[in-house]
Design a protein around this motif. Structure first.
Motif, mmCIF file in Angstrom:
data_model
loop_
_atom_site.group_PDB
_atom_site.id
_atom_site.type_symbol
_atom_site.label_atom_id
_atom_site.label_comp_id
_atom_site.label_asym_id
_atom_site.label_seq_id
_atom_site.Cartn_x
_atom_site.Cartn_y
_atom_site.Cartn_z
ATOM 1 N N MET A 88 0.648 -1.422 0.090
ATOM 2 C CA MET A 88 -0.188 -0.060 0.007
ATOM 3 C C MET A 88 0.777 1.221 -0.046
ATOM 4 O O MET A 88 0.633 2.224 -0.734
ATOM 5 C CB MET A 88 -0.937 0.016 1.276
ATOM 6 N N ASN A 89 1.979 1.156 0.834
ATOM 7 C CA ASN A 89 2.817 2.475 0.880
ATOM 8 C C ASN A 89 3.557 2.504 -0.535
ATOM 9 O O ASN A 89 3.745 3.779 -1.168
ATOM 10 C CB ASN A 89 3.864 2.087 1.867
ATOM 11 N N ASP A 90 3.888 1.443 -1.299
ATOM 12 C CA ASP A 90 4.522 1.443 -2.599
ATOM 13 C C ASP A 90 3.375 1.999 -3.478
ATOM 14 O O ASP A 90 3.901 2.919 -4.359
ATOM 15 C CB ASP A 90 4.861 0.072 -2.986
ATOM 16 N N LEU A 91 2.237 1.749 -3.435
ATOM 17 C CA LEU A 91 1.127 2.211 -4.312
ATOM 18 C C LEU A 91 0.936 3.634 -3.972
ATOM 19 O O LEU A 91 0.824 4.330 -4.987
ATOM 20 C CB LEU A 91 0.046 1.250 -4.237
ATOM 21 N N LYS A 92 0.833 4.181 -2.775
ATOM 22 C CA LYS A 92 0.774 5.539 -2.591
ATOM 23 C C LYS A 92 2.007 6.344 -3.211
ATOM 24 O O LYS A 92 1.687 7.387 -3.719
ATOM 25 C CB LYS A 92 0.580 5.686 -1.210
ATOM 26 N N ASP A 93 3.216 5.926 -3.057
ATOM 27 C CA ASP A 93 4.344 6.731 -3.422
ATOM 28 C C ASP A 93 4.052 6.601 -5.089
ATOM 29 O O ASP A 93 4.417 7.530 -5.683
ATOM 30 C CB ASP A 93 5.627 5.773 -3.142
ATOM 31 N N ASP A 94 3.811 5.307 -5.545
ATOM 32 C CA ASP A 94 3.571 5.567 -7.365
ATOM 33 C C ASP A 94 2.601 6.393 -7.814
ATOM 34 O O ASP A 94 2.539 7.049 -8.642
ATOM 35 C CB ASP A 94 3.224 4.001 -7.756
ATOM 36 N N LEU A 95 1.464 6.501 -6.780
ATOM 37 C CA LEU A 95 0.593 7.383 -7.238
ATOM 38 C C LEU A 95 0.786 8.848 -7.016
ATOM 39 O O LEU A 95 0.486 9.807 -7.662
ATOM 40 C CB LEU A 95 -0.977 7.166 -6.145
ATOM 41 N N SER A 96 1.717 9.096 -5.946
ATOM 42 C CA SER A 96 2.178 10.392 -5.675
ATOM 43 C C SER A 96 3.034 10.893 -6.750
ATOM 44 O O SER A 96 2.815 12.071 -7.396
ATOM 45 C CB SER A 96 2.796 10.454 -4.476
ATOM 46 N N GLN A 97 3.920 9.772 -7.304
ATOM 47 C CA GLN A 97 4.733 10.285 -8.438
ATOM 48 C C GLN A 97 3.926 10.539 -9.651
ATOM 49 O O GLN A 97 4.378 11.342 -10.482
ATOM 50 C CB GLN A 97 5.866 9.095 -8.666
ATOM 51 N N LEU A 98 2.851 9.680 -9.990
ATOM 52 C CA LEU A 98 2.152 9.886 -11.034
ATOM 53 C C LEU A 98 1.443 11.225 -11.143
ATOM 54 O O LEU A 98 1.199 11.930 -12.115
ATOM 55 C CB LEU A 98 1.112 8.526 -11.296
ATOM 56 N N GLN A 99 1.077 11.657 -9.904
ATOM 57 C CA GLN A 99 0.292 12.749 -9.798
ATOM 58 C C GLN A 99 1.244 14.047 -10.099
ATOM 59 O O GLN A 99 0.965 14.916 -10.883
ATOM 60 C CB GLN A 99 -0.309 13.220 -8.398
#
Length: 151
Positions: A88-99
């Motif tokens: 979940m933390n990896d996904l949050k980081d990926d979404l933050s980078q995508l944003q």
């Protein structure tokens, strides 16, 4: 006569007959019979204690086995929970980078409004401002026509 009364009467008569038979024996036989009965009672008591210990050991083993399984499941759930948290933390980081990436990338302007999309035809139209506007990432350069080409 009811069952309870018959059982009580049979016990009393049987006990009286056993007592009379015991009293009719000589002293040596009474002593041997008494020792035999006491030995049988002692054996029965020892067996009962042994079975109680066996039952207690079996219960303790079962309890230990259940506790071990519960500990295993807790460890497994804890490990799975940690993995899920990491994912979940990896996904949050990926979404933050995508944003962040999407905020940096300019949105291309939409040439057709919704109204124009409805009236859109298959005809090709060229807007002169867009056709001759310089584009940074395009290698196609439009040059004005020479006199030779104009006829």
């Amino acid at each position: 006569m009811s069952f309870k009364k018959g059982l009580l009467l049979g016990s009393l008569l049987g006990g009286a007959a056993a007592y009379a038979a015991y009293r009719s024996l000589d002293e040596e036989r009474q002593y041997r019979l008494r020792n035999t009965i006491l030995d049988a009672a002692e054996d029965a008591k020892d067996r009962a204690v042994d079975y109680a210990f066996y039952a207690a050991d079996t219960l303790a083993d079962a309890k230990d086995m259940v506790n071990d399984k519960v500990d295993d499941y807790k460890g497994s759930i804890s490990g799975t929970s940690e993995k899920i948290t990491d994912k979940m933390n990896d996904l949050k980081d990926d979404l933050s980078q995508l944003q962040t990436y999407l905020n940096l990338v300019p949105v291309p302007k939409n040439h057709l409004d919704d109204e124009e999309k409805e009236t859109e035809t298959d005809d090709i139209t060229v807007d002169m401002d867009d056709a001759f506007a310089p584009e940074n990432d395009s290698d196609d350069t439009i040059y004005p026509l020479h006199d030779e080409h104009r006829k």
